[in-house]
Design a protein around this motif. Structure first.
Motif, mmCIF file in Angstrom:
data_model
loop_
_atom_site.group_PDB
_atom_site.id
_atom_site.type_symbol
_atom_site.label_atom_id
_atom_site.label_comp_id
_atom_site.label_asym_id
_atom_site.label_seq_id
_atom_site.Cartn_x
_atom_site.Cartn_y
_atom_site.Cartn_z
ATOM 1 N N THR A 48 65.226 -40.908 35.797
ATOM 2 C CA THR A 48 65.044 -40.109 34.521
ATOM 3 C C THR A 48 63.872 -39.170 34.606
ATOM 4 O OG1 THR A 48 65.544 -42.089 33.038
ATOM 5 C CG2 THR A 48 64.204 -40.672 31.852
ATOM 6 N N LEU A 49 62.699 -39.903 35.521
ATOM 7 C CA LEU A 49 61.700 -38.793 35.567
ATOM 8 C C LEU A 49 62.002 -37.757 36.680
ATOM 9 C CD1 LEU A 49 59.262 -41.872 36.108
ATOM 10 C CD2 LEU A 49 59.197 -39.879 34.400
ATOM 11 N N TRP A 50 62.940 -38.103 37.655
ATOM 12 C CA TRP A 50 63.604 -37.164 38.483
ATOM 13 C C TRP A 50 64.185 -35.888 37.608
ATOM 14 C CZ3 TRP A 50 62.589 -35.141 42.961
ATOM 15 C CH2 TRP A 50 63.662 -34.327 43.899
ATOM 16 N N ALA A 51 64.927 -36.350 36.692
ATOM 17 C CA ALA A 51 65.558 -35.256 35.981
ATOM 18 C C ALA A 51 64.643 -34.294 35.272
ATOM 19 C CB ALA A 51 66.458 -35.836 34.646
ATOM 20 N N VAL A 52 63.433 -34.817 34.775
ATOM 21 C CA VAL A 52 62.470 -33.896 34.363
ATOM 22 C C VAL A 52 61.852 -32.884 35.321
ATOM 23 C CG1 VAL A 52 60.253 -33.724 33.074
ATOM 24 C CG2 VAL A 52 61.654 -35.550 32.562
ATOM 25 N N TRP A 53 61.811 -33.636 36.677
ATOM 26 C CA TRP A 53 61.262 -32.608 37.771
ATOM 27 C C TRP A 53 62.232 -31.415 37.971
ATOM 28 C CZ3 TRP A 53 62.397 -30.976 42.347
ATOM 29 C CH2 TRP A 53 61.789 -30.225 43.105
ATOM 30 N N VAL A 54 63.528 -32.060 38.030
ATOM 31 C CA VAL A 54 64.580 -30.944 38.432
ATOM 32 C C VAL A 54 64.773 -29.821 37.501
ATOM 33 C CG1 VAL A 54 67.042 -30.664 38.890
ATOM 34 C CG2 VAL A 54 65.818 -32.495 39.994
ATOM 35 N N THR A 55 64.533 -30.138 36.278
ATOM 36 C CA THR A 55 65.034 -29.408 34.946
ATOM 37 C C THR A 55 63.664 -28.580 35.021
ATOM 38 O OG1 THR A 55 64.320 -30.817 33.627
ATOM 39 C CG2 THR A 55 66.612 -30.591 33.831
ATOM 40 N N THR A 56 62.507 -28.985 35.280
ATOM 41 C CA THR A 56 61.313 -27.937 35.137
ATOM 42 C C THR A 56 61.359 -26.936 36.359
ATOM 43 O OG1 THR A 56 60.208 -29.707 34.040
ATOM 44 C CG2 THR A 56 58.865 -28.095 35.117
ATOM 45 N N THR A 57 61.778 -27.651 37.421
ATOM 46 C CA THR A 57 61.669 -26.624 38.671
ATOM 47 C C THR A 57 62.750 -25.378 38.520
ATOM 48 O OG1 THR A 57 61.116 -28.493 40.268
ATOM 49 C CG2 THR A 57 62.294 -26.678 40.996
ATOM 50 N N LEU A 58 63.978 -25.980 37.782
ATOM 51 C CA LEU A 58 64.829 -24.795 37.646
ATOM 52 C C LEU A 58 64.422 -23.646 36.519
ATOM 53 C CD1 LEU A 58 67.819 -24.147 38.529
ATOM 54 C CD2 LEU A 58 68.672 -25.194 36.672
ATOM 55 N N ILE A 59 63.691 -24.218 35.838
ATOM 56 C CA ILE A 59 62.945 -23.238 34.711
ATOM 57 C C ILE A 59 61.907 -22.265 35.342
ATOM 58 C CG2 ILE A 59 61.386 -22.855 32.663
ATOM 59 C CD1 ILE A 59 62.863 -25.524 31.678
ATOM 60 N N THR A 60 61.084 -22.949 36.410
ATOM 61 C CA THR A 60 60.279 -21.878 36.909
ATOM 62 C C THR A 60 60.942 -21.099 37.998
ATOM 63 O OG1 THR A 60 59.562 -23.821 38.710
ATOM 64 C CG2 THR A 60 58.488 -23.438 36.839
ATOM 65 N N ASN A 61 62.042 -21.609 38.465
ATOM 66 C CA ASN A 61 62.838 -20.901 39.344
ATOM 67 C C ASN A 61 63.323 -19.659 38.909
ATOM 68 O OD1 ASN A 61 65.622 -20.168 40.996
ATOM 69 N ND2 ASN A 61 64.181 -20.802 42.577
ATOM 70 N N SER A 62 63.672 -19.755 37.512
ATOM 71 C CA SER A 62 64.545 -18.724 36.696
ATOM 72 C C SER A 62 63.295 -17.889 35.956
ATOM 73 C CB SER A 62 65.290 -19.307 35.775
ATOM 74 O OG SER A 62 66.454 -20.235 36.276
ATOM 75 N N TYR A 63 62.292 -18.459 35.591
ATOM 76 C CA TYR A 63 61.463 -17.431 34.980
ATOM 77 C C TYR A 63 59.940 -17.666 35.312
ATOM 78 C CZ TYR A 63 65.176 -18.269 31.565
ATOM 79 O OH TYR A 63 66.584 -18.385 31.286
ATOM 80 N N SER A 64 59.156 -16.563 35.428
ATOM 81 C CA SER A 64 58.097 -16.753 35.956
ATOM 82 C C SER A 64 57.027 -17.551 35.650
ATOM 83 C CB SER A 64 57.320 -15.324 36.014
ATOM 84 O OG SER A 64 55.957 -15.366 36.210
ATOM 85 N N PRO A 65 56.212 -18.621 36.301
ATOM 86 C CA PRO A 65 55.541 -19.499 35.779
ATOM 87 C C PRO A 65 54.214 -18.997 35.193
ATOM 88 C CG PRO A 65 55.336 -19.675 38.196
ATOM 89 C CD PRO A 65 56.586 -18.853 37.746
ATOM 90 N N GLN A 66 53.961 -18.007 35.522
ATOM 91 C CA GLN A 66 52.652 -17.047 34.947
ATOM 92 C C GLN A 66 52.760 -16.309 33.733
ATOM 93 O OE1 GLN A 66 51.509 -14.605 38.505
ATOM 94 N NE2 GLN A 66 51.223 -16.299 39.620
ATOM 95 N N ARG A 67 54.079 -16.691 33.051
ATOM 96 C CA ARG A 67 54.426 -15.638 31.784
ATOM 97 C C ARG A 67 54.533 -16.552 30.814
ATOM 98 N NH1 ARG A 67 55.787 -10.361 32.350
ATOM 99 N NH2 ARG A 67 54.667 -9.417 34.126
ATOM 100 N N ARG A 68 53.821 -16.229 29.693
ATOM 101 C CA ARG A 68 53.994 -17.074 28.640
ATOM 102 C C ARG A 68 55.674 -17.221 27.984
ATOM 103 N NH1 ARG A 68 49.482 -15.337 24.266
ATOM 104 N NH2 ARG A 68 50.336 -13.459 24.843
ATOM 105 N N PRO A 69 56.191 -18.500 27.641
ATOM 106 C CA PRO A 69 55.311 -19.587 27.233
ATOM 107 C C PRO A 69 55.608 -20.669 28.394
ATOM 108 C CG PRO A 69 57.835 -19.705 26.488
ATOM 109 C CD PRO A 69 57.374 -18.356 27.173
ATOM 110 N N ILE A 70 55.830 -20.285 29.676
ATOM 111 C CA ILE A 70 56.446 -21.064 30.671
ATOM 112 C C ILE A 70 55.199 -22.012 31.017
ATOM 113 C CG2 ILE A 70 57.031 -21.231 32.978
ATOM 114 C CD1 ILE A 70 59.207 -20.473 31.205
ATOM 115 N N PRO A 71 54.032 -21.490 31.103
ATOM 116 C CA PRO A 71 52.670 -22.393 31.643
ATOM 117 C C PRO A 71 52.743 -23.398 30.628
ATOM 118 C CG PRO A 71 52.198 -20.082 31.761
ATOM 119 C CD PRO A 71 53.338 -19.920 31.256
ATOM 120 N N TYR A 72 52.845 -23.242 29.259
ATOM 121 C CA TYR A 72 52.589 -24.271 28.364
ATOM 122 C C TYR A 72 53.911 -25.281 28.556
ATOM 123 C CZ TYR A 72 49.693 -20.518 26.582
ATOM 124 O OH TYR A 72 48.833 -19.629 26.213
#
Length: 380
Positions: A48-72
Protein backbone atom coordinates in the motif's frame (compact mmCIF):
# COMPACT_ATOMS: atom_id res chain seq x y z
CA UNK A 1 1.72 22.99 -14.78
CA UNK A 2 4.80 22.41 -16.93
CA UNK A 3 6.26 19.15 -18.13
CA UNK A 4 7.96 16.76 -15.75
CA UNK A 5 11.43 17.03 -14.34
CA UNK A 6 14.47 15.46 -15.98
CA UNK A 7 16.31 15.06 -12.67
CA UNK A 8 15.10 14.27 -9.16
CA UNK A 9 14.10 17.29 -7.11
CA UNK A 10 15.21 17.71 -3.49
CA UNK A 11 11.56 17.74 -2.43
CA UNK A 12 11.20 14.27 -3.91
CA UNK A 13 14.13 13.05 -1.81
CA UNK A 14 12.43 14.54 1.23
CA UNK A 15 9.34 12.56 0.29
CA UNK A 16 11.51 9.43 0.09
CA UNK A 17 12.42 9.83 3.77
CA UNK A 18 8.81 9.20 4.72
CA UNK A 19 8.77 6.03 2.66
CA UNK A 20 11.99 4.82 4.27
CA UNK A 21 10.38 5.39 7.68
CA UNK A 22 7.55 3.12 6.57
CA UNK A 23 10.07 0.43 5.63
CA UNK A 24 11.46 0.61 9.14
CA UNK A 25 8.03 0.12 10.66
CA UNK A 26 7.32 -2.77 8.28
CA UNK A 27 10.47 -4.72 9.13
CA UNK A 28 9.94 -3.96 12.83
CA UNK A 29 6.44 -5.44 12.69
CA UNK A 30 7.75 -8.57 10.96
CA UNK A 31 10.60 -9.06 13.42
CA UNK A 32 8.60 -8.31 16.57
CA UNK A 33 5.56 -10.51 15.93
CA UNK A 34 7.15 -13.37 13.96
CA UNK A 35 3.97 -14.99 12.68
CA UNK A 36 2.60 -15.83 9.25
CA UNK A 37 -0.26 -13.42 9.81
CA UNK A 38 2.03 -10.53 10.75
CA UNK A 39 4.15 -11.17 7.63
CA UNK A 40 1.04 -11.08 5.42
CA UNK A 41 -0.18 -7.91 7.14
CA UNK A 42 3.21 -6.24 6.84
CA UNK A 43 3.57 -7.11 3.14
CA UNK A 44 0.09 -5.74 2.44
CA UNK A 45 0.95 -2.53 4.28
CA UNK A 46 4.24 -2.28 2.39
CA UNK A 47 2.41 -2.79 -0.92
CA UNK A 48 0.00 0.00 0.00
CA UNK A 49 2.75 2.41 0.92
CA UNK A 50 4.65 1.45 -2.22
CA UNK A 51 1.60 2.40 -4.30
CA UNK A 52 1.72 5.88 -2.76
CA UNK A 53 5.41 6.19 -3.68
CA UNK A 54 4.95 4.91 -7.25
CA UNK A 55 1.99 7.12 -8.11
CA UNK A 56 3.62 10.19 -6.56
CA UNK A 57 6.77 9.51 -8.57
CA UNK A 58 4.75 9.19 -11.76
CA UNK A 59 3.15 12.57 -11.06
CA UNK A 60 6.51 14.29 -10.52
CA UNK A 61 7.75 12.61 -13.70
CA UNK A 62 4.82 14.02 -15.65
CA UNK A 63 4.62 17.47 -14.05
CA UNK A 64 7.33 19.71 -12.66
CA UNK A 65 7.64 19.31 -8.86
CA UNK A 66 8.50 23.01 -8.71
CA UNK A 67 5.20 24.25 -10.14
CA UNK A 68 2.04 24.57 -8.09
CA UNK A 69 0.16 22.54 -6.98
CA UNK A 70 2.67 19.68 -7.29
CA UNK A 71 4.85 20.71 -4.28
CA UNK A 72 1.75 20.77 -2.09
CA UNK A 73 0.69 17.34 -3.32
CA UNK A 74 4.15 15.98 -2.50
CA UNK A 75 4.10 17.47 0.98
CA UNK A 76 0.61 16.14 1.69
CA UNK A 77 1.68 12.70 0.44
CA UNK A 78 4.75 12.90 2.67
CA UNK A 79 2.63 13.62 5.72
CA UNK A 80 0.20 10.88 4.73
CA UNK A 81 3.01 8.34 4.40
CA UNK A 82 4.34 9.33 7.83
CA UNK A 83 0.89 8.95 9.39
CA UNK A 84 0.35 5.57 7.71
CA UNK A 85 3.80 4.42 8.86
CA UNK A 86 2.99 5.45 12.43
CA UNK A 87 -0.32 3.55 12.27
CA UNK A 88 1.21 0.49 10.59
CA UNK A 89 2.10 -1.55 13.72
CA UNK A 90 -1.53 -1.42 14.90
CA UNK A 91 -3.24 -1.01 11.52
CA UNK A 92 -5.00 -4.35 12.06
CA UNK A 93 -5.94 -3.44 15.60
CA UNK A 94 -7.25 -0.06 16.73
CA UNK A 95 -5.62 2.22 14.15
CA UNK A 96 -7.13 0.73 11.01
CA UNK A 97 -9.07 3.84 10.13
CA UNK A 98 -5.95 5.99 10.37
CA UNK A 99 -4.13 3.68 7.97
CA UNK A 100 -6.92 3.02 5.44
CA UNK A 101 -8.54 6.43 5.78
CA UNK A 102 -5.24 8.22 5.15
CA UNK A 103 -4.75 6.18 1.98
CA UNK A 104 -8.19 7.25 0.75
CA UNK A 105 -7.52 10.89 1.61
CA UNK A 106 -4.19 10.89 -0.25
CA UNK A 107 -5.50 9.38 -3.46
CA UNK A 108 -8.90 11.06 -3.65
CA UNK A 109 -7.54 14.44 -2.65
CA UNK A 110 -4.69 14.21 -5.11
CA UNK A 111 -6.90 13.33 -8.08
CA UNK A 112 -9.40 16.08 -7.24
CA UNK A 113 -6.60 18.64 -7.23
CA UNK A 114 -5.18 17.34 -10.51
CA UNK A 115 -8.60 17.33 -12.18
CA UNK A 116 -9.01 21.00 -11.29
CA UNK A 117 -5.45 21.92 -12.31
CA UNK A 118 -5.62 20.02 -15.62
CA UNK A 119 -8.92 21.56 -16.66
CA UNK A 120 -9.08 21.79 -20.45
CA UNK A 121 -6.09 19.47 -20.96
CA UNK A 122 -6.14 15.96 -22.38
CA UNK A 123 -4.36 14.56 -19.30
CA UNK A 124 -7.41 15.39 -17.19
CA UNK A 125 -9.18 12.22 -18.33
CA UNK A 126 -6.55 10.02 -16.66
CA UNK A 127 -7.15 11.73 -13.34
CA UNK A 128 -10.92 11.42 -13.75
CA UNK A 129 -10.62 7.70 -14.39
CA UNK A 130 -8.19 7.29 -11.51
CA UNK A 131 -10.67 9.09 -9.24
CA UNK A 132 -13.45 6.68 -10.20
CA UNK A 133 -11.27 3.67 -9.46
CA UNK A 134 -10.05 5.21 -6.21
CA UNK A 135 -13.61 5.82 -5.03
CA UNK A 136 -14.38 2.14 -5.59
CA UNK A 137 -11.27 0.79 -3.89
CA UNK A 138 -11.40 3.51 -1.24
CA UNK A 139 -14.79 2.25 -0.15
CA UNK A 140 -13.22 -1.14 0.51
CA UNK A 141 -10.35 0.47 2.42
CA UNK A 142 -12.76 2.34 4.70
CA UNK A 143 -15.12 -0.61 5.18
CA UNK A 144 -12.17 -2.86 5.96
CA UNK A 145 -10.87 -0.33 8.48
CA UNK A 146 -14.21 -0.38 10.28
CA UNK A 147 -14.32 -4.18 10.53
CA UNK A 148 -13.06 -5.26 13.95
CA UNK A 149 -11.84 -8.75 13.01
CA UNK A 150 -8.21 -8.62 11.82
CA UNK A 151 -8.59 -11.47 9.31
CA UNK A 152 -11.67 -9.89 7.74
CA UNK A 153 -9.86 -6.55 7.56
CA UNK A 154 -6.96 -8.26 5.82
CA UNK A 155 -9.36 -9.81 3.29
CA UNK A 156 -11.08 -6.48 2.55
CA UNK A 157 -7.77 -4.70 2.14
CA UNK A 158 -6.34 -7.41 -0.10
CA UNK A 159 -9.27 -6.97 -2.48
CA UNK A 160 -8.88 -3.19 -2.34
CA UNK A 161 -5.16 -3.41 -3.02
CA UNK A 162 -5.74 -5.82 -5.92
CA UNK A 163 -8.16 -3.29 -7.42
CA UNK A 164 -5.58 -0.51 -7.05
CA UNK A 165 -2.79 -2.50 -8.68
CA UNK A 166 -5.09 -3.70 -11.46
CA UNK A 167 -6.22 -0.16 -12.18
CA UNK A 168 -2.64 1.09 -12.46
CA UNK A 169 -1.50 -1.91 -14.51
CA UNK A 170 -4.31 -1.51 -17.07
CA UNK A 171 -4.25 2.30 -17.04
CA UNK A 172 -7.60 2.80 -15.31
CA UNK A 173 -9.93 1.08 -17.78
CA UNK A 174 -13.56 2.23 -17.99
CA UNK A 175 -16.17 0.09 -19.80
CA UNK A 176 -17.27 1.68 -23.05
CA UNK A 177 -14.31 4.06 -23.14
CA UNK A 178 -11.19 3.61 -25.31
CA UNK A 179 -7.96 2.70 -23.47
CA UNK A 180 -5.83 5.55 -22.25
CA UNK A 181 -2.52 6.09 -24.06
CA UNK A 182 0.66 4.74 -22.52
CA UNK A 183 2.34 6.81 -19.84
CA UNK A 184 4.65 9.45 -21.34
CA UNK A 185 7.72 9.65 -19.13
CA UNK A 186 11.08 11.34 -18.80
CA UNK A 187 13.42 8.29 -18.79
CA UNK A 188 16.29 9.96 -16.94
CA UNK A 189 14.08 11.11 -14.08
CA UNK A 190 12.13 7.87 -13.77
CA UNK A 191 15.24 5.68 -13.80
CA UNK A 192 16.94 7.91 -11.26
CA UNK A 193 13.95 7.77 -8.92
CA UNK A 194 13.81 3.96 -8.91
CA UNK A 195 17.57 3.71 -8.48
CA UNK A 196 17.43 6.12 -5.56
CA UNK A 197 14.59 4.42 -3.72
CA UNK A 198 16.16 0.99 -4.04
CA UNK A 199 19.52 2.17 -2.71
CA UNK A 200 17.78 4.07 0.08
CA UNK A 201 15.86 0.91 1.00
CA UNK A 202 19.19 -0.81 1.62
CA UNK A 203 19.66 1.75 4.37
CA UNK A 204 17.00 -0.14 6.33
CA UNK A 205 19.18 -3.26 6.35
CA UNK A 206 22.22 -1.19 7.35
CA UNK A 207 20.33 0.63 10.12
CA UNK A 208 18.76 -2.54 11.52
CA UNK A 209 22.15 -4.26 11.61
CA UNK A 210 23.77 -1.39 13.49
CA UNK A 211 20.92 -0.95 15.99
CA UNK A 212 20.60 -4.68 16.64
CA UNK A 213 24.30 -5.09 17.37
CA UNK A 214 24.51 -1.90 19.45
CA UNK A 215 21.76 -3.09 21.80
CA UNK A 216 23.44 -6.43 22.60
CA UNK A 217 26.78 -7.49 24.09
CA UNK A 218 29.42 -7.96 21.42
CA UNK A 219 30.12 -11.68 21.02
CA UNK A 220 31.85 -13.68 18.31
CA UNK A 221 28.63 -15.06 16.86
CA UNK A 222 26.89 -11.67 16.93
CA UNK A 223 29.86 -10.07 15.17
CA UNK A 224 29.63 -12.91 12.66
CA UNK A 225 25.93 -12.20 12.09
CA UNK A 226 26.69 -8.49 11.74
CA UNK A 227 29.38 -9.22 9.14
CA UNK A 228 26.95 -11.48 7.29
CA UNK A 229 24.37 -8.68 7.25
CA UNK A 230 26.94 -6.25 5.88
CA UNK A 231 28.10 -8.62 3.15
CA UNK A 232 24.48 -9.37 2.23
CA UNK A 233 23.81 -5.63 1.90
CA UNK A 234 26.88 -5.29 -0.32
CA UNK A 235 25.69 -8.13 -2.58
CA UNK A 236 22.18 -6.66 -2.77
CA UNK A 237 23.69 -3.32 -3.78
CA UNK A 238 26.21 -4.78 -6.23
CA UNK A 239 23.72 -7.07 -7.94
CA UNK A 240 21.47 -4.12 -8.72
CA UNK A 241 24.13 -1.51 -9.42
CA UNK A 242 26.06 -3.77 -11.79
CA UNK A 243 22.98 -5.34 -13.36
CA UNK A 244 19.80 -4.15 -15.01
CA UNK A 245 19.38 -1.29 -12.52
CA UNK A 246 22.45 0.44 -13.93
CA UNK A 247 21.01 0.55 -17.46
CA UNK A 248 17.45 1.39 -16.54
CA UNK A 249 17.48 4.81 -18.19
CA UNK A 250 18.89 3.48 -21.47
CA UNK A 251 16.39 0.63 -21.42
CA UNK A 252 13.43 2.99 -21.01
CA UNK A 253 14.74 5.28 -23.75
CA UNK A 254 15.40 2.52 -26.27
CA UNK A 255 12.58 0.11 -25.49
CA UNK A 256 10.00 -0.29 -28.26
CA UNK A 257 7.56 -1.10 -25.45
CA UNK A 258 8.34 1.85 -23.19
CA UNK A 259 4.83 1.95 -21.80
CA UNK A 260 5.04 -1.68 -20.69
CA UNK A 261 8.42 -1.09 -19.06
CA UNK A 262 7.02 1.89 -17.15
CA UNK A 263 4.18 -0.28 -15.87
CA UNK A 264 6.30 -3.32 -14.93
CA UNK A 265 9.02 -1.30 -13.19
CA UNK A 266 6.96 -0.79 -10.01
CA UNK A 267 6.30 -4.52 -9.63
CA UNK A 268 9.93 -5.53 -10.20
CA UNK A 269 11.21 -2.96 -7.72
CA UNK A 270 8.48 -3.82 -5.22
CA UNK A 271 9.75 -7.41 -5.15
CA UNK A 272 13.31 -6.22 -4.58
CA UNK A 273 12.38 -3.69 -1.90
CA UNK A 274 10.19 -6.27 -0.14
CA UNK A 275 13.13 -8.67 -0.26
CA UNK A 276 15.37 -6.11 1.42
CA UNK A 277 12.75 -5.44 4.13
CA UNK A 278 12.28 -9.15 4.86
CA UNK A 279 16.04 -9.61 5.00
CA UNK A 280 16.36 -6.71 7.43
CA UNK A 281 13.64 -8.16 9.67
CA UNK A 282 15.42 -11.50 9.67
CA UNK A 283 18.79 -10.01 10.59
CA UNK A 284 17.25 -8.03 13.44
CA UNK A 285 16.55 -11.33 15.17
CA UNK A 286 19.61 -13.20 13.93
CA UNK A 287 22.02 -10.59 15.29
CA UNK A 288 20.20 -10.57 18.64
CA UNK A 289 19.98 -14.39 18.85
CA UNK A 290 22.46 -15.88 16.35
CA UNK A 291 22.39 -19.35 17.90
CA UNK A 292 18.61 -19.72 18.15
CA UNK A 293 16.86 -21.99 15.69
CA UNK A 294 14.39 -19.90 13.69
CA UNK A 295 10.73 -20.86 13.57
CA UNK A 296 8.92 -21.12 10.24
CA UNK A 297 8.02 -17.42 9.88
CA UNK A 298 11.54 -16.30 10.72
CA UNK A 299 13.06 -18.77 8.25
CA UNK A 300 10.64 -17.43 5.67
CA UNK A 301 11.90 -13.90 6.28
CA UNK A 302 15.55 -14.84 5.92
CA UNK A 303 15.19 -17.11 2.88
CA UNK A 304 12.11 -15.39 1.46
CA UNK A 305 14.00 -12.12 1.35
CA UNK A 306 16.52 -13.68 -1.02
CA UNK A 307 13.74 -15.26 -3.10
CA UNK A 308 11.82 -11.97 -3.43
CA UNK A 309 14.94 -10.06 -4.39
CA UNK A 310 15.99 -12.60 -7.01
CA UNK A 311 12.45 -12.71 -8.36
CA UNK A 312 12.41 -8.93 -8.73
CA UNK A 313 15.85 -8.93 -10.34
CA UNK A 314 14.71 -11.59 -12.80
CA UNK A 315 11.65 -9.53 -13.76
CA UNK A 316 13.76 -6.40 -14.20
CA UNK A 317 16.38 -8.33 -16.16
CA UNK A 318 13.68 -9.65 -18.48
CA UNK A 319 12.21 -6.21 -19.08
CA UNK A 320 15.59 -4.56 -19.68
CA UNK A 321 17.51 -7.30 -21.53
CA UNK A 322 14.62 -9.57 -22.66
CA UNK A 323 16.07 -12.55 -20.80
CA UNK A 324 15.68 -14.36 -17.50
CA UNK A 325 19.16 -15.42 -16.33
CA UNK A 326 19.43 -19.07 -15.39
CA UNK A 327 21.49 -18.05 -12.36
CA UNK A 328 18.49 -16.25 -10.87
CA UNK A 329 16.26 -19.29 -11.32
CA UNK A 330 18.88 -21.56 -9.75
CA UNK A 331 19.27 -19.07 -6.90
CA UNK A 332 15.54 -19.13 -6.14
CA UNK A 333 15.52 -22.94 -6.22
CA UNK A 334 18.59 -23.09 -3.96
CA UNK A 335 17.05 -20.74 -1.39
CA UNK A 336 13.84 -22.76 -1.35
CA UNK A 337 15.85 -25.98 -1.00
CA UNK A 338 17.35 -24.70 2.26
CA UNK A 339 13.90 -24.07 3.76
CA UNK A 340 13.15 -27.67 4.93
CA UNK A 341 16.39 -27.70 6.95
CA UNK A 342 16.21 -24.16 8.31
CA UNK A 343 14.38 -25.15 11.50
CA UNK A 344 17.24 -27.48 12.46
CA UNK A 345 19.98 -24.89 11.98
CA UNK A 346 21.04 -21.81 13.98
CA UNK A 347 19.69 -18.55 12.60
CA UNK A 348 23.23 -17.46 11.75
CA UNK A 349 23.71 -20.53 9.57
CA UNK A 350 20.45 -19.91 7.74
CA UNK A 351 21.38 -16.28 7.08
CA UNK A 352 24.82 -17.36 5.84
CA UNK A 353 23.14 -19.84 3.48
CA UNK A 354 20.85 -17.13 2.12
CA UNK A 355 23.83 -14.81 1.71
CA UNK A 356 25.79 -17.47 -0.14
CA UNK A 357 22.90 -18.00 -2.53
CA UNK A 358 22.83 -14.29 -3.33
CA UNK A 359 26.60 -14.19 -3.63
CA UNK A 360 26.59 -17.21 -5.96
CA UNK A 361 24.08 -15.52 -8.26
CA UNK A 362 26.13 -12.30 -8.24
CA UNK A 363 29.34 -14.18 -9.09
CA UNK A 364 27.57 -16.04 -11.90
CA UNK A 365 26.38 -12.73 -13.30
CA UNK A 366 29.91 -11.30 -13.06
CA UNK A 367 31.35 -14.25 -14.96
CA UNK A 368 28.62 -13.99 -17.59
CA UNK A 369 29.29 -10.26 -18.02
CA UNK A 370 33.04 -10.85 -18.40
CA UNK A 371 32.45 -13.50 -21.04
CA UNK A 372 30.18 -11.08 -22.92
CA UNK A 373 31.45 -7.53 -22.25
CA UNK A 374 28.98 -6.01 -24.70
CA UNK A 375 26.17 -6.81 -22.27
CA UNK A 376 28.02 -5.60 -19.17
CA UNK A 377 26.25 -2.45 -17.92
CA UNK A 378 29.52 -1.01 -16.73
CA UNK A 379 30.91 -0.97 -20.26
CA UNK A 380 27.86 0.37 -22.06
Amino acid sequence: MSSGSQRADLLELFFDLAFIASLAMTSQKMAAQQSWTSIAQALLALSTLWAVWVTTTLITNSYSPQRRPIPYLILVSTFGLMLMAAALPTAFDNHGLFFGGTWVAIFLGRELVLIRSLRGRQEQERSVRALLWNVSSGTLWVVGAMVSDADSRLAFWLVALAADYTAYGFRFPIPGRPPLPNYQVAPEHLAERYQQIYILSLGELVLVSVLSLSSEPFTVDRIGAFCTAFLTAVVLWWSYARGAGATLRAAIESSPHRGRLVQTNPYAHWLMVAGVVCTAAGFEQVIAHPGARPRGPMSALILGGAVLFLGGRAVLEHEVFQRVPLSHVIGVVAALAVAPFAGHLPGLAVSVAAGLVLLGVAVAELLRARSNPARDPATT
